[in-house]
Structure formats: structure tokens, C-alpha cells
Motif scaffolding. Structure first.
Motif, mmCIF file in Angstrom:
data_model
loop_
_atom_site.group_PDB
_atom_site.id
_atom_site.type_symbol
_atom_site.label_atom_id
_atom_site.label_comp_id
_atom_site.label_asym_id
_atom_site.label_seq_id
_atom_site.Cartn_x
_atom_site.Cartn_y
_atom_site.Cartn_z
ATOM 1 N N PRO A 163 -6.937 7.178 10.001
ATOM 2 C CA PRO A 163 -8.060 7.514 10.897
ATOM 3 C C PRO A 163 -9.175 8.291 10.190
ATOM 4 C CG PRO A 163 -5.965 8.386 11.747
ATOM 5 C CD PRO A 163 -5.668 7.765 10.423
ATOM 6 N N ASP A 164 -8.882 8.902 9.056
ATOM 7 C CA ASP A 164 -9.911 9.666 8.342
ATOM 8 C C ASP A 164 -10.683 8.823 7.321
ATOM 9 O OD1 ASP A 164 -9.260 12.029 9.668
ATOM 10 O OD2 ASP A 164 -7.625 12.432 8.245
ATOM 11 N N ARG A 165 -10.352 7.536 7.231
ATOM 12 C CA ARG A 165 -10.999 6.702 6.200
ATOM 13 C C ARG A 165 -11.471 5.363 6.773
ATOM 14 N NH1 ARG A 165 -7.308 6.739 0.916
ATOM 15 N NH2 ARG A 165 -9.291 6.544 -0.183
ATOM 16 N N VAL A 166 -12.303 5.472 7.830
ATOM 17 C CA VAL A 166 -12.895 4.274 8.434
ATOM 18 C C VAL A 166 -14.413 4.363 8.278
ATOM 19 C CG1 VAL A 166 -13.160 2.903 10.543
ATOM 20 C CG2 VAL A 166 -11.042 4.194 10.148
ATOM 21 N N GLY A 167 -15.039 3.238 7.918
ATOM 22 C CA GLY A 167 -16.494 3.230 7.773
ATOM 23 C C GLY A 167 -17.117 2.031 8.456
ATOM 24 N N VAL A 168 -18.448 2.094 8.659
ATOM 25 C CA VAL A 168 -19.184 0.925 9.137
ATOM 26 C C VAL A 168 -20.136 0.482 8.033
ATOM 27 C CG1 VAL A 168 -19.121 1.326 11.628
ATOM 28 C CG2 VAL A 168 -20.927 2.404 10.260
ATOM 29 N N ALA A 169 -20.394 -0.834 7.995
ATOM 30 C CA ALA A 169 -21.322 -1.372 7.003
ATOM 31 C C ALA A 169 -21.982 -2.605 7.566
ATOM 32 C CB ALA A 169 -20.568 -1.722 5.718
ATOM 33 N N GLY A 170 -23.137 -2.959 6.993
ATOM 34 C CA GLY A 170 -23.817 -4.173 7.420
ATOM 35 C C GLY A 170 -25.042 -4.401 6.561
ATOM 36 N N ASP A 171 -25.519 -5.647 6.586
ATOM 37 C CA ASP A 171 -26.722 -5.980 5.815
ATOM 38 C C ASP A 171 -27.830 -6.425 6.764
ATOM 39 O OD1 ASP A 171 -24.940 -8.397 6.167
ATOM 40 O OD2 ASP A 171 -26.738 -9.387 5.397
ATOM 41 N N SER A 172 -29.063 -6.019 6.441
ATOM 42 C CA SER A 172 -30.237 -6.454 7.190
ATOM 43 C C SER A 172 -30.118 -6.067 8.674
ATOM 44 C CB SER A 172 -30.396 -7.970 6.987
ATOM 45 O OG SER A 172 -31.644 -8.396 7.414
ATOM 46 N N ALA A 173 -30.120 -7.018 9.597
ATOM 47 C CA ALA A 173 -29.938 -6.661 11.006
ATOM 48 C C ALA A 173 -28.576 -6.005 11.217
ATOM 49 C CB ALA A 173 -30.062 -7.893 11.890
ATOM 50 N N GLY A 174 -27.586 -6.378 10.392
ATOM 51 C CA GLY A 174 -26.271 -5.743 10.478
ATOM 52 C C GLY A 174 -26.333 -4.292 10.011
ATOM 53 N N ASN B 2 -8.185 -3.066 -0.940
ATOM 54 C CA ASN B 2 -6.925 -3.060 -0.201
ATOM 55 C C ASN B 2 -7.150 -2.414 1.174
ATOM 56 O OD1 ASN B 2 -4.275 -3.480 0.395
ATOM 57 N ND2 ASN B 2 -3.440 -2.050 -1.102
ATOM 58 N N ALA B 3 -8.199 -2.888 1.840
ATOM 59 C CA ALA B 3 -8.628 -2.284 3.102
ATOM 60 C C ALA B 3 -8.644 -3.324 4.221
ATOM 61 C CB ALA B 3 -10.032 -1.695 2.949
ATOM 62 N N VAL B 4 -8.466 -2.845 5.439
ATOM 63 C CA VAL B 4 -8.624 -3.712 6.613
ATOM 64 C C VAL B 4 -10.129 -3.889 6.851
ATOM 65 C CG1 VAL B 4 -8.287 -3.831 9.121
ATOM 66 C CG2 VAL B 4 -6.452 -2.949 7.639
ATOM 67 N N SER C 68 0.864 -1.179 0.000
ATOM 68 C CA SER C 68 0.000 0.000 0.000
ATOM 69 C C SER C 68 0.900 1.228 0.000
ATOM 70 C CB SER C 68 -0.868 -0.028 1.255
ATOM 71 O OG SER C 68 -1.577 1.179 1.368
ATOM 72 N N ASP C 69 0.488 2.262 -0.758
ATOM 73 C CA ASP C 69 1.302 3.483 -0.846
ATOM 74 C C ASP C 69 1.376 4.188 0.496
ATOM 75 O OD1 ASP C 69 1.483 2.934 -3.465
ATOM 76 O OD2 ASP C 69 -0.072 4.364 -4.100
ATOM 77 N N GLY C 70 0.279 4.126 1.212
ATOM 78 C CA GLY C 70 0.267 4.823 2.491
ATOM 79 C C GLY C 70 -0.637 4.068 3.440
ATOM 80 N N LEU C 71 -1.309 4.825 4.317
ATOM 81 C CA LEU C 71 -2.221 4.180 5.258
ATOM 82 C C LEU C 71 -3.414 3.596 4.497
ATOM 83 C CD1 LEU C 71 -2.100 6.843 8.107
ATOM 84 C CD2 LEU C 71 -1.010 4.574 8.081
ATOM 85 N N ARG C 72 -4.016 2.562 5.074
ATOM 86 C CA ARG C 72 -5.135 1.881 4.409
ATOM 87 C C ARG C 72 -6.484 2.396 4.904
ATOM 88 N NH1 ARG C 72 -1.579 -2.650 4.534
ATOM 89 N NH2 ARG C 72 -1.409 -3.523 2.441
ATOM 90 N N ARG C 73 -7.511 2.062 4.113
ATOM 91 C CA ARG C 73 -8.884 2.306 4.550
ATOM 92 C C ARG C 73 -9.336 1.120 5.403
ATOM 93 N NH1 ARG C 73 -11.253 3.587 -1.363
ATOM 94 N NH2 ARG C 73 -9.938 1.844 -1.957
ATOM 95 N N ALA C 74 -10.453 1.284 6.132
ATOM 96 C CA ALA C 74 -10.968 0.157 6.917
ATOM 97 C C ALA C 74 -12.493 0.176 6.963
ATOM 98 C CB ALA C 74 -10.418 0.192 8.336
ATOM 99 N N VAL C 75 -13.072 -1.036 6.996
ATOM 100 C CA VAL C 75 -14.526 -1.199 7.126
ATOM 101 C C VAL C 75 -14.791 -2.105 8.325
ATOM 102 C CG1 VAL C 75 -16.632 -2.104 6.045
ATOM 103 C CG2 VAL C 75 -14.851 -1.060 4.616
ATOM 104 N N VAL C 76 -15.649 -1.647 9.241
ATOM 105 C CA VAL C 76 -16.116 -2.535 10.319
ATOM 106 C C VAL C 76 -17.462 -3.067 9.850
ATOM 107 C CG1 VAL C 76 -16.595 -2.747 12.772
ATOM 108 C CG2 VAL C 76 -14.963 -1.033 11.982
#
Ligand SMILES: *[C@@H]1O[C@H](CO)[C@@H](O)[C@H](O)[C@H]1NC(C)=O
Ligand SMILES: *[C@@H]1O[C@H](CO)[C@@H](O)[C@H](O)[C@H]1NC(C)=O
Ligand SMILES: *[C@@H]1O[C@H](CO)[C@@H](O)[C@H](O)[C@H]1NC(C)=O
Ligand SMILES: *[C@@H]1O[C@H](CO)[C@@H](O)[C@H](O)[C@H]1NC(C)=O
Length: 403
Positions: A180-191, A137-139, A100-108
Motif C-alpha cells: 500500500p505504500d508503493r502505488v503510483g499513477v502515470a499517464g501520457d498526454s491526456a493520460g 516486477n510491478a502490478v 517477489s521477495d515481498g509485496l509488489r509495487r503498482a502503477v495505475v
């Protein structure tokens, strides 16, 4: 011989009658959907019979079935996969191996299953989160929150909240090389319900310094007040999630007491003292005309205050994120909402999209006219559907552009 043939013929007719269910004209691959739907229907009937005979609880039977979908954490050439704990809740963690060129993105990520079923290690979820990690290319942190009927609200919410909060600490993000500026949350249905609730509650928490960049809600459940929306009326018996099953899930999130399920079935569970909350889920002014069609809005019928006193969860913002007021919604991050036409939960997503837009939050609302609830998880054999791939690719594309 003749009688054997006759039996075979009759058996085939009964089977065909059982499997055949009329499918909306716009479904691609209607036969595949019919078979998937008949298989799931059979499993639900099996669970009902087992429960009726007093052998095992309905959700326990379905849990046994979802357990057969379990896969071990297996790393591949692109992603390292491990099961670990974040603040005492188990998570499946996906770490990209590519440079990765720099810091990675992340999805919880929070899996679906009506707060009662499912886990990060189910084949379909493992695939979805692994591909998300690989393609972006995300955590990815996929959370195994505790489930009903053993645990009720707010345990599910608290587990996903504590994982997200733990992960958002600067020291933890830096340990995993996450921006720290590129973190998101995601989920389906009850998630999706949990993701929406987490995004709202993080805004109120003075201890949280890093903010979410996005939330992605895939056919989310967003309110337990009005269980007779047009989408409930039209899609009562559509594939995967029937009205009776979502009511089992909703009531089971709060309690195993059958009286709540019965009250929810007749949509008389909200007490008159809470009548002011209906303004937030009033479909007659929150749905677009093409969803309202010729459905008639009738004022709510109120139920006993006793139920709401015993199980206040269904009136709680952390379970019904649509109950947030505009001032609370305003501060939410950029949002992706997927809704499916043939889904009981369709109107929840439509109403939230409308309310967020009115509050000034940037929203991308994708409405899939030819899809049903759960479609995004049908992307591998034997339950592989073109619509699943299409919805998944669209979701990844949005994440790639916005996270
Ligand atoms: C790993 O990434 C490469 C390049 O993007 C891709 O061609 C390959 O299919 C990926 N491997 C797996 C197991 O997904
Ligand atoms: C996890 O739980 C154990 C007790 O079960 C406790 O000692 C420990 O402090 C907890 N860790 C965190 C991070 O909360
Ligand atoms: C860890 O979980 C506990 C509750 O189990 C919570 O009070 C605490 O704030 C969490 N810690 C972090 C860093 O999120
Ligand atoms: C819902 O909205 C309609 C107008 O669109 C209004 O007539 C009705 O009183 C509202 N009901 C509630 C409970 O807010």
C-alpha cells in the motif's frame, strides 16, 4: 510512353512535396519521423474529408484507425495479462509471474489520445504497460476510460478516479500482493492530464486511506486556459500533435458544440469573471528564460460568459490541474515530468514543474530537447524510434528508483 513518364515524375514530385516537411536539426532519424508524421497527417486529412462529406465524424474515423492497432490480452512467460473490470470500468491488468521477495509495487496507467481516442489494448500501450510490469516486477492497471465524443467531461476523469480509488482499497491491494505504500499513477498526454487530476483529487477524499507514492506525467496537458503559450506558437505544426488537433481534443473533451472549438482557436474562451485564474498559467513568470525566448506576453482577451456557463469544465481543476492553488499542490507526492521541446504541450509541463517545485514537492523534470509529442509510444516496428526507447528507459529508471 513519354506522357506516362511525365505523369510518374509529376506524381513523385507531388508525393515528395507532401511527405517532405522540414524537421528540427536535432531530430535523430529525421526521415523516419517524416514518414510517421506524413502517415498520420494523411489519416487526419482523410478524417477531415470524411467529416466534410458528412459521412462520419472526425474522431470516429480516427477511432477506426486506432482500432486496427488493437491486440488481445496475451500473457507471456513473465506477465499474466487479462481484461477485467474494476468498479464497473474495464481495465487491462498486468500481473508479474516472477517471484517477489515481498509485496509488489503498482502503477495505475492512463493512456493518451486526447480524451477521444486510444485504449489500453493498443499495441503501443500494451507494450509500454507490459514492459513496465515486467521490468519493475510491478502490478500495472491500464484503464479503459470512456471517450469523447460519446462521453464528455467529467466522465473520463470519473472513470479513472473510480478505478484508482477502488484499487487503493487495502483489501484489493492485498488481493494482488501490492504494497500500500508503493502505488503510483502515470499517464501520457491526456493520460498525464488525468493522472495529475487524480493525484490532486485523491488528497481531498476522506474515504481514501492509502496515499500515492508518486505521479509520473509524460508530456501532459495541464490547462485549457491559455492556448497561445510560446510552445503553442513554436510547435503549431510539429509532428503528431498540431495546434489544431490539440484544440479539437480540448474542446471535444467538454462538448461537441463547435462554438467552443472556435473560441479556443482564437484563445478567447475564458470569461472576464475568471480572470484571476490566469495567475496560475502565467507563462511570463512560470517559464524559464530559455523557453520564453523573445515571445511577448500579452494580457488575455476575454470571451463570452455564456460559453463558460454552458461548459464550465475547462475552468475545472479536474480538467486543468494547473489551476490548483499552492496549498493544494503542497501535499502532492514525488513527481516525474517529461517534456519534449517540439511539443505544443511543452510549456504546460514546464509550468507545472515550476509550480510544484515552488510548493516544495520533489520533482524530477526531464526535458528532451530532440523529441516531439508522443515519442515514448514509438518503440516497435514499423514506427520504431531510438528516441522512444531512450525516453521509455529513463521513465522506467525513475520509477524503479522512486516507486
Ligand atoms: C522475461 O524476462 C526475462 C528475464 O528478465 C527476459 O530475458 C525475457 O526477454 C522476458 N520475456 C519477455 C517476453 O519479455
Ligand atoms: C456495476 O453496475 C451494476 C449495474 O450495471 C451494479 O449492479 C453493480 O453494483 C455495479 N458494481 C459496482 C462495483 O459498482
Ligand atoms: C465506484 O464507482 C462509484 C461511481 O461509479 C463511486 O461512487 C464509488 O465510490 C466507487 N467505489 C470505489 C470503492 O471506489
Ligand atoms: C503575468 O505576469 C506578469 C509579470 O511577469 C504581469 O505583468 C502580468 O500582469 C501577469 N498577468 C496575469 C494575467 O496574471
Amino acid at each position: 510512353m513519354g506522357s506516362k513518364l511525365l505523369c510518374l515524375f509529376l506524381a513523385s514530385v507531388i508525393l515528395a512535396y507532401y511527405i517532405y516537411s522540414p524537421m528540427p536539426e536535432d531530430f535523430e532519424e529525421p526521415w523516419k519521423v517524416m514518414f510517421i508524421s506524413a502517415t498520420l497527417r494523411t489519416l487526419k486529412h482523410l478524417a477531415e474529408v470524411t467529416e466534410y462529406l458528412g459521412l462520419q465524424n472526425y474522431m470516429e474515423v480516427l477511432t477506426l484507425i486506432t482500432n486496427t492497432e488493437y491486440v488481445m490480452p496475451m500473457s507471456d512467460e513473465n506477465v499474466t495479462v487479462t481484461d477485467t473490470e474494476f468498479n464497473n470500468t474495464t481495465v487491462r491488468l498486468y500481473l508479474p509471474r516472477k517471484a517477489s521477495d515481498g509485496l509488489r509495487r503498482a502503477v495505475v496507467y492512463f493512456h493518451g489520445g486526447g480524451w477521444c481516442l486510444g485504449q489500453a489494448g493498443m499495441k503501443s500501450y500494451d507494450r509500454l504497460t507490459r514492459r513496465t510490469s515486467d521490468m519493475l516486477n510491478a502490478v500495472v492497471v491500464s484503464v479503459n476510460y470512456r471517450l469523447a465524443p460519446k462521453y464528455h467531461f467529467p466522465i473520463q476523469f470519473e472513470d479513472v478516479y473510480s478505478v484508482t480509488k477502488f484499487f487503493l482499497q487495502s483489501s484489493v491491494l492485498s488481493q494482488y500482493g501490492v504494497d500500500p505504500d508503493r502505488v503510483g499513477v502515470a499517464g501520457d498526454s491526456a493520460g498525464g492530464n488525468l493522472a495529475a487530476a487524480v493525484a490532486q483529487q485523491l488528497l481531498e477524499d476522506p474515504e481514501v486511506k492509502n496515499k500515492l507514492k508518486i505521479q509520473a506525467l509524460l508530456y501532459p496537458a495541464l490547462q485549457a486556459l491559455d492556448l497561445n503559450l510560446p510552445s503553442y506558437r513554436e510547435n503549431e505544426n510539429k509532428p503528431i500533435l498540431s495546434k489544431s488537433l490539440i484544440i479539437r481534443f480540448w474542446s471535444g473533451y467538454f462538448t461537441s458544440d463547435l462554438s467552443l472549438r472556435e473560441a479556443m482557436t482564437s484563445n478567447r474562451h475564458v470569461p472576464v469573471e475568471s480572470s484571476h485564474l490566469f495567475q496560475f498559467v502565467n507563462w511570463s513568470n512560470l517559464l524559464p528564460e530559455e523557453m520564453k525566448k523573445d515571445h511577448v506576453y500579452v494580457s488575455p482577451t476575454y470571451g463570452s460568459s455564456e460559453l463558460a456557463q454552458k461548459y464550465p469544465g475547462f475552468l475545472d481543476l479536474r480538467a486543468s490541474p494547473l489551476l490548483a492553488n499552492d496549498a493544494q499542490l503542497q501535499k502532492l507526492p514525488r513527481t516525474y515530468i517529461l517534456t519534449c521541446q517540439h511539443d505544443v504541450l511543452r510549456d504546460d509541463g514546464f509550468m507545472y514543474a515550476r509550480r510544484l517545485q515552488r510548493a516544495g514537492v520533489p520533482v524530477t523534470h526531464d526535458h528532451a530537447k530532440d523529441a516531439f509529442h508522443g515519442a515514448i509510444t514509438f518503440v516497435s516496428f514499423p514506427a520504431e524510434l531510438a528516441v522512444g526507447h531512450r525516453l521509455f528507459n529513463r521513465y522506467i529508471e525513475w520509477l524503479n528508483e522512486n516507486l
